[in-house]
Design an enzyme around this catalytic site. Sequence first.
Site, PDB file in Angstrom:
ATOM      1  N   ARG A  89       0.880  10.800  -6.698  1.00 32.08           N
ATOM      2  CA  ARG A  89       2.387  10.660  -6.305  1.00 32.08           C
ATOM      3  C   ARG A  89       3.182  11.601  -7.204  1.00 32.08           C
ATOM      4  O   ARG A  89       4.219  11.366  -7.239  1.00 32.08           O
ATOM      5  CB  ARG A  89       2.755   9.594  -5.849  1.00 32.08           C
ATOM      6  CG  ARG A  89       2.222   8.726  -4.729  1.00 32.08           C
ATOM      7  CD  ARG A  89       2.069   9.412  -3.456  1.00 32.08           C
ATOM      8  NE  ARG A  89       1.708   8.652  -2.318  1.00 32.08           N
ATOM      9  CZ  ARG A  89       0.489   8.370  -2.059  1.00 32.08           C
ATOM     10  NH1 ARG A  89      -0.503   8.910  -2.621  1.00 32.08           N
ATOM     11  NH2 ARG A  89      -0.044   7.818  -0.997  1.00 32.08           N
ATOM     12  N   SER A 113       4.976   4.299   2.524  1.00 26.74           N
ATOM     13  CA  SER A 113       5.056   3.466   1.340  1.00 26.74           C
ATOM     14  C   SER A 113       6.161   3.471   0.599  1.00 26.74           C
ATOM     15  O   SER A 113       6.778   4.935   0.319  1.00 26.74           O
ATOM     16  CB  SER A 113       3.990   3.756   0.188  1.00 26.74           C
ATOM     17  OG  SER A 113       2.637   3.637   0.862  1.00 26.74           O
ATOM     18  N   GLU A 170       8.625   4.894  -4.545  1.00 29.38           N
ATOM     19  CA  GLU A 170       8.037   6.160  -4.101  1.00 29.38           C
ATOM     20  C   GLU A 170       9.109   6.932  -3.311  1.00 29.38           C
ATOM     21  O   GLU A 170       8.822   8.371  -3.563  1.00 29.38           O
ATOM     22  CB  GLU A 170       6.717   5.989  -3.512  1.00 29.38           C
ATOM     23  CG  GLU A 170       5.688   7.180  -3.170  1.00 29.38           C
ATOM     24  CD  GLU A 170       5.054   7.000  -1.874  1.00 29.38           C
ATOM     25  OE1 GLU A 170       5.680   7.717  -0.972  1.00 29.38           O
ATOM     26  OE2 GLU A 170       4.013   6.678  -1.845  1.00 29.38           O
TER      27      GLU A 170
HETATM   28  N1  EPU Z   1      -2.488  -5.114   0.381  1.00 29.00           N
HETATM   29  C1  EPU Z   1      -2.141  -6.508   0.938  1.00 29.00           C
HETATM   30  N2  EPU Z   1      -1.213  -6.656   1.590  1.00 29.00           N
HETATM   31  C2  EPU Z   1      -0.430  -5.906   2.215  1.00 29.00           C
HETATM   32  C3  EPU Z   1      -0.937  -4.234   1.900  1.00 29.00           C
HETATM   33  C4  EPU Z   1      -1.975  -4.025   0.941  1.00 29.00           C
HETATM   34  O1  EPU Z   1      -2.637  -7.508   0.262  1.00 29.00           O
HETATM   35  O2  EPU Z   1       0.388  -5.881   3.079  1.00 29.00           O
HETATM   36  C5  EPU Z   1      -3.693  -5.196  -0.524  1.00 29.00           C
HETATM   37  C6  EPU Z   1      -5.087  -5.350   0.224  1.00 29.00           C
HETATM   38  O3  EPU Z   1      -5.775  -5.971  -0.763  1.00 29.00           O
HETATM   39  C7  EPU Z   1      -5.766  -4.072   0.260  1.00 29.00           C
HETATM   40  C8  EPU Z   1      -4.896  -3.188  -0.920  1.00 29.00           C
HETATM   41  O4  EPU Z   1      -3.802  -3.745  -0.952  1.00 29.00           O
HETATM   42  O5  EPU Z   1      -6.990  -3.796   0.147  1.00 29.00           O
HETATM   43  C9  EPU Z   1      -4.633  -1.709  -0.485  1.00 29.00           C
HETATM   44  O6  EPU Z   1      -4.135  -1.477   0.730  1.00 29.00           O
HETATM   45  P1  EPU Z   1      -4.309  -0.090   1.723  1.00 29.00           P
HETATM   46  O7  EPU Z   1      -5.787   0.070   1.699  1.00 29.00           O
HETATM   47  O8  EPU Z   1      -3.372  -0.549   2.721  1.00 29.00           O
HETATM   48  O9  EPU Z   1      -3.645   0.835   0.710  1.00 29.00           O
HETATM   49  P2  EPU Z   1      -2.288   0.742  -0.028  1.00 29.00           P
HETATM   50  O10 EPU Z   1      -2.565   0.943  -1.598  1.00 29.00           O
HETATM   51  O11 EPU Z   1      -1.490  -0.238   0.074  1.00 29.00           O
HETATM   52  C10 EPU Z   1      -2.136   3.185  -0.230  1.00 29.00           C
HETATM   53  C11 EPU Z   1      -1.261   4.547  -0.155  1.00 29.00           C
HETATM   54  C12 EPU Z   1      -0.828   4.879   1.343  1.00 29.00           C
HETATM   55  C13 EPU Z   1      -2.072   5.268   2.144  1.00 29.00           C
HETATM   56  C14 EPU Z   1      -3.135   4.075   1.800  1.00 29.00           C
HETATM   57  C15 EPU Z   1      -4.605   4.475   2.338  1.00 29.00           C
HETATM   58  C16 EPU Z   1       0.409   4.277  -2.097  1.00 29.00           C
HETATM   59  C17 EPU Z   1       1.757   4.214  -2.444  1.00 29.00           C
HETATM   60  N3  EPU Z   1       0.172   4.181  -0.768  1.00 29.00           N
HETATM   61  O12 EPU Z   1      -1.588   2.205   0.234  1.00 29.00           O
HETATM   62  O13 EPU Z   1       0.149   6.053   1.150  1.00 29.00           O
HETATM   63  O14 EPU Z   1      -1.949   5.488   3.548  1.00 29.00           O
HETATM   64  O15 EPU Z   1      -3.430   3.951   0.392  1.00 29.00           O
HETATM   65  O16 EPU Z   1      -4.951   5.457   1.313  1.00 29.00           O
HETATM   66  O17 EPU Z   1      -0.520   4.770  -2.611  1.00 29.00           O
HETATM   67  C18 EPU Z   1       2.469   6.234   1.937  1.00 29.00           C
HETATM   68  O18 EPU Z   1       2.199   7.051   0.465  1.00 29.00           O
HETATM   69  O19 EPU Z   1       3.414   6.643   2.526  1.00 29.00           O
HETATM   70  C19 EPU Z   1       1.169   5.808   2.381  1.00 29.00           C
HETATM   71  C20 EPU Z   1       1.323   5.319   3.636  1.00 29.00           C
END
Ligand code: EPU
Length: 335
Positions: free
Chosen positions: A160, A235, A331
């Site tokens: 990012r 995010s 972010e």
């Molecule tokens: N998790 C939770 N609770 C929640 C959300 C997430 O416990 O409410 C934990 C879970 O353990 C899950 C882990 O977080 O396994 C990762 O969650 P997820 O796969 O949904 O991905 P993320 O890290 O929360 C990132 C990006 C998203 C992108 C997803 C999928 C960032 C800041 N965000 O989210 O990007 O869609 O991965 O690749 O890196 C964005 O930037 O606007 C965005 C949506």
Amino acid sequence: MNFQSNFQLKEYNTFGISAQAKEFIAVSNTTELASVLKTNQDIFVLGGGSNMLLTQNIEKLVVHVNLKGIEIVNEDENFAWIKAQAGENWHEFVLWCIEHNFGGIENLSLIPGNVGTTPIQNIGAYGVEIKDTFDSCTAMKIDNQSIKSFDKATCKFGYRESVFKNELKNQYIITDVTFKLTKTNHKINTSYGAIDTELEKNNITNPTLKEISNAVISIRQSKLPNPKELGNSGSFFKNPIILKADYDKAKQNHPEMPHYVVSETEVKVPAGWLIEQAGFKGKRFGDAGIHKNQALVLVNYGNATGQEILAVSRNIQDTIFKKFGIQIQAEVNVI
Ligand code: EPU
């Protein structure tokens, strides 16, 4: 060109925050852009408005980059170089590429925003970032309207991050972006667990670009609110990258804390997990809230002000720091 005073920006930011621009102009080509910049340099550049939180009126000229057009600028047997103008909607561009069987950005389906802002924060999802297919971009320097081409190395992409958020912040306006996409032997990337699961659910073993895109769309729709229905900026926070030593310390009190290895000394912790554990998931404070399916996303239930959403974000940051000793950072750009 039509300059407008006291212009309402509610429809121009995906959070749906009501705020005014002192003056507003939409430009649809680089000649118009250069002519605006010649006489106005204290400006605010607005693309798709999908990565910002407006906490006040903008007492400046807001320049809305509305350049349109997609073209194939070069191709060989295996690759096509596709140039999209900055004002093209990102998701429509992704769909255009899929229809033409150009591969590499299908995992990035349904990300809100415009093409021109994708390099600024190196957008990413489901194991893919735009740096993986980015070839170059063109940008206009705000102070002298000169045009410069940036290759991948010059953009200094990180998680990012890019040069446009750091050393060159507020100096350039990106006018077009060129991606190098595959025509054959597409590098299908379903390594991100949820995609495989979604494909299996539909009995798809050899997915096409379109099928991957559909899987991503379906995953995103199940977790992430549609900004047209519920204001949000994706995010709100970045996943914090912390020292492994600090992670090991935090883990002693929170043994179930997930992490991804970044390097030998650093790990990334999902901020969504931290926020959920801190009890914020699904909570609502007036019209500002934390999404029920993805705690990383702050939402506007209708009439939240930017200040109210900012206050919720600070409450989350403080609570997480107290509970886990980890600092999480926004972010989105807080204006
Ligand atoms: N998790 C939770 N609770 C929640 C959300 C997430 O416990 O409410 C934990 C879970 O353990 C899950 C882990 O977080 O396994 C990762 O969650 P997820 O796969 O949904 O991905 P993320 O890290 O929360 C990132 C990006 C998203 C992108 C997803 C999928 C960032 C800041 N965000 O989210 O990007 O869609 O991965 O690749 O890196 C964005 O930037 O606007 C965005 C949506």
